[in-house]
Scaffold this motif. Structure first.
Motif, PDB file in Angstrom:
ATOM      1  N   GLU A  75      15.271   9.848 -28.432  1.00 38.08           N
ATOM      2  CA  GLU A  75      14.081  10.115 -29.236  1.00 38.08           C
ATOM      3  C   GLU A  75      14.010   9.255 -30.490  1.00 38.08           C
ATOM      4  O   GLU A  75      12.958   8.716 -30.819  1.00 38.08           O
ATOM      5  N   GLN A  76      15.128   9.100 -31.209  1.00 35.67           N
ATOM      6  CA  GLN A  76      15.070   8.317 -32.434  1.00 35.67           C
ATOM      7  C   GLN A  76      14.882   6.826 -32.161  1.00 35.67           C
ATOM      8  O   GLN A  76      14.300   6.113 -32.977  1.00 35.67           O
ATOM      9  N   ILE A  77      15.321   6.371 -30.988  1.00 39.82           N
ATOM     10  CA  ILE A  77      15.094   4.973 -30.608  1.00 39.82           C
ATOM     11  C   ILE A  77      13.608   4.764 -30.331  1.00 39.82           C
ATOM     12  O   ILE A  77      13.002   3.782 -30.784  1.00 39.82           O
ATOM     13  N   LEU A  95      14.131   3.785 -42.243  1.00 43.60           N
ATOM     14  CA  LEU A  95      14.609   4.433 -41.027  1.00 43.60           C
ATOM     15  C   LEU A  95      15.303   5.755 -41.365  1.00 43.60           C
ATOM     16  O   LEU A  95      15.059   6.781 -40.723  1.00 43.60           O
ATOM     17  N   ARG A  96      16.156   5.716 -42.374  1.00 37.79           N
ATOM     18  CA  ARG A  96      16.892   6.934 -42.757  1.00 37.79           C
ATOM     19  C   ARG A  96      15.947   8.025 -43.239  1.00 37.79           C
ATOM     20  O   ARG A  96      16.203   9.219 -43.026  1.00 37.79           O
ATOM     21  N   GLU A  97      14.840   7.622 -43.900  1.00 39.19           N
ATOM     22  CA  GLU A  97      13.857   8.601 -44.357  1.00 39.19           C
ATOM     23  C   GLU A  97      13.258   9.378 -43.198  1.00 39.19           C
ATOM     24  O   GLU A  97      12.814  10.518 -43.348  1.00 39.19           O
ATOM     25  N   PRO A 120      20.392   3.726 -38.629  1.00 38.22           N
ATOM     26  CA  PRO A 120      20.411   2.276 -38.369  1.00 38.22           C
ATOM     27  C   PRO A 120      21.601   1.867 -37.512  1.00 38.22           C
ATOM     28  O   PRO A 120      21.499   0.944 -36.701  1.00 38.22           O
ATOM     29  N   GLU A 121      22.721   2.572 -37.671  1.00 31.05           N
ATOM     30  CA  GLU A 121      23.920   2.246 -36.901  1.00 31.05           C
ATOM     31  C   GLU A 121      23.715   2.552 -35.413  1.00 31.05           C
ATOM     32  O   GLU A 121      24.081   1.753 -34.538  1.00 31.05           O
ATOM     33  N   VAL A 122      23.103   3.715 -35.130  1.00 25.29           N
ATOM     34  CA  VAL A 122      22.811   4.081 -33.737  1.00 25.29           C
ATOM     35  C   VAL A 122      21.820   3.077 -33.131  1.00 25.29           C
ATOM     36  O   VAL A 122      21.963   2.664 -31.977  1.00 25.29           O
ATOM     37  N   TRP A 155      22.459   0.763 -29.821  1.00 16.69           N
ATOM     38  CA  TRP A 155      21.595   0.898 -28.649  1.00 16.69           C
ATOM     39  C   TRP A 155      20.931  -0.428 -28.302  1.00 16.69           C
ATOM     40  O   TRP A 155      20.876  -0.820 -27.129  1.00 16.69           O
ATOM     41  N   PHE A 156      20.405  -1.124 -29.295  1.00 16.32           N
ATOM     42  CA  PHE A 156      19.725  -2.393 -29.027  1.00 16.32           C
ATOM     43  C   PHE A 156      20.693  -3.475 -28.551  1.00 16.32           C
ATOM     44  O   PHE A 156      20.361  -4.279 -27.685  1.00 16.32           O
TER      45      PHE A 156
END
Length: 359
Positions: free
Chosen positions: A83-85, A105-107, A112-114, A118-119
């Motif tokens: 979902e977050q991706i 992104l964190r907001e 960002p690490e995930v 993934w990418f």
């Protein structure tokens, strides 16, 4: 349907132990000791052979009392972007001229690490590189329409012309001023019941549709860039959007033919073979011998098989409908089990359609 054939059970169990991605969607394994069912790539501890049952659909597994595994999430397809991706990708698509920062992104509770992991795993690049390509593609499209380079640079979020020009040339291959006649290949990702696929398109049509775990995919990318004299960058156009829609309809059993335009760089012989593949009707199969006869060259069976193997556009150009002369499933780039699934899927849909027409 419960799988009862001993040889198939052994094949599926081996794939489960190896977490073989090419079997995603081919089977769903129910674990009798826990009443949980999983897909081939599940990371959970592997059960003993005597404690499993294999089904051809997750509905069958659920009908037999099994619950979806919380680790591999089989009903949602474990290869589908989390979902977050998906949220991060949506941010890029909705803001193609902006640079999405780690703080932004964190907001939105996106790590960002995930994203990076993934990418790197699914695209072979970082999220920042992915969105940089999207921004440059947007700039490229505006330049082709005649927009001023300076305005394009600053509208795309760059603080200097030199920074824009450097990044643009690195991705596209030429400076912004010299790029309007340059060809590019856009690449995007889609999920299917059989696992994720990459789809590529130029401004002429779809030039690649492959499962992401195809072994020679990297070579196909290189060959495609060489044949079309173009670079591959992340992005979408009308053909990619149309393909995603048509492929979804195909897997839902609502589409039997495809309308999206294709671009198929290759030899005249290869194109004659690929054109003939598109004439094999939905739910039907042909042999390599029959395909050779169609191009009036009965001795070209091996050449036809080779051209089939060189097809970069799976499903849309249905090379899965070609089988061996003895009726056996011959080689398929996406994996033999996927080939069987696609043929059975089409036959089942065709059978249902014919049955409904009779009644």
């Amino acid at each position: 349907m419960l799988v009862t054939e001993k040889k198939k059970i052994e094949t599926y169990y081996k794939a489960l132990l190896e977490r073989n991605q090419s079997f995603v969607g081919i089977f769903f394994v129910g674990v009798k000791t826990t009443s949980i069912f999983c897909i081939a790539t599940c990371r959970a501890r592997k059960p003993k052979l005597e404690n499993v049952a294999f089904y051809t659909s997750f509905k069958e597994a659920m009908d037999h009392g099994y619950r979806p595994c919380k680790i591999c999430k089989p009903t949602g397809n474990a290869n589908e972007a989390p979902e977050q991706i998906e949220l991060a990708i949506t941010l890029v698509k909705e803001n193609p001229k902006e640079k999405i920062t780690d703080d932004q992104l964190r907001e939105k509770n996106i790590s960002p690490e995930v994203l990076r992991r993934w990418f790197n795993k699914n695209y072979g690049m970082t999220f920042q590189a992915y969105q940089r390509m999207y921004r440059i593609n947007n700039a490229y499209q505006e330049l082709k329409k005649g927009k001023n380079t300076t305005h394009t640079a600053f509208d795309t979020g760059y603080e200097s012309l030199s920074g824009f020009g450097y990044t643009f040339k690195k991705i596209i291959g030429k400076s912004p001023q010299k790029s309007t006649e340059e060809n590019i290949i856009l690449i995007s990702r889609l999920t299917t019941p059989l696992g994720p696929m990459f789809v590529c398109a130029t401004d002429k049509g779809i030039c690649l549709l492959e499962f992401v775990d195809r072994q020679i995919l990297e070579k196909e990318f290189k060959d495609l860039q060489k044949l079309l004299k173009a670079k591959i960058i992340a992005g979408e156009n009308e053909y990619i959007k149309q393909t995603k829609k048509e492929i979804a309809e195909y897997f839902d059993g609502k589409r039997k033919t495809f309308d999206v335009q294709l671009e198929t760089p290759g030899t005249d012989f290869q194109n004659s073979v690929w054109n003939n593949l598109q004439e094999i009707k939905y739910g039907k199969t042909s042999t390599y011998q029959q395909q050779a006869e169609k191009i009036h060259n009965q001795k070209a069976v091996r050449a036809v098989a080779s051209a089939n193997g060189s097809n970069r556009i799976s499903i849309l150009i249905p090379c899965h409908r070609v089988i061996g002369k003895n009726g056996k499933m011959a080689g398929y780039s996406g994996g033999i089990e996927r080939k069987k699934w696609l043929i059975e899927h089409e036959r089942n849909i065709l059978s249902e359609t014919n049955s409904n027409q009779i009644h």
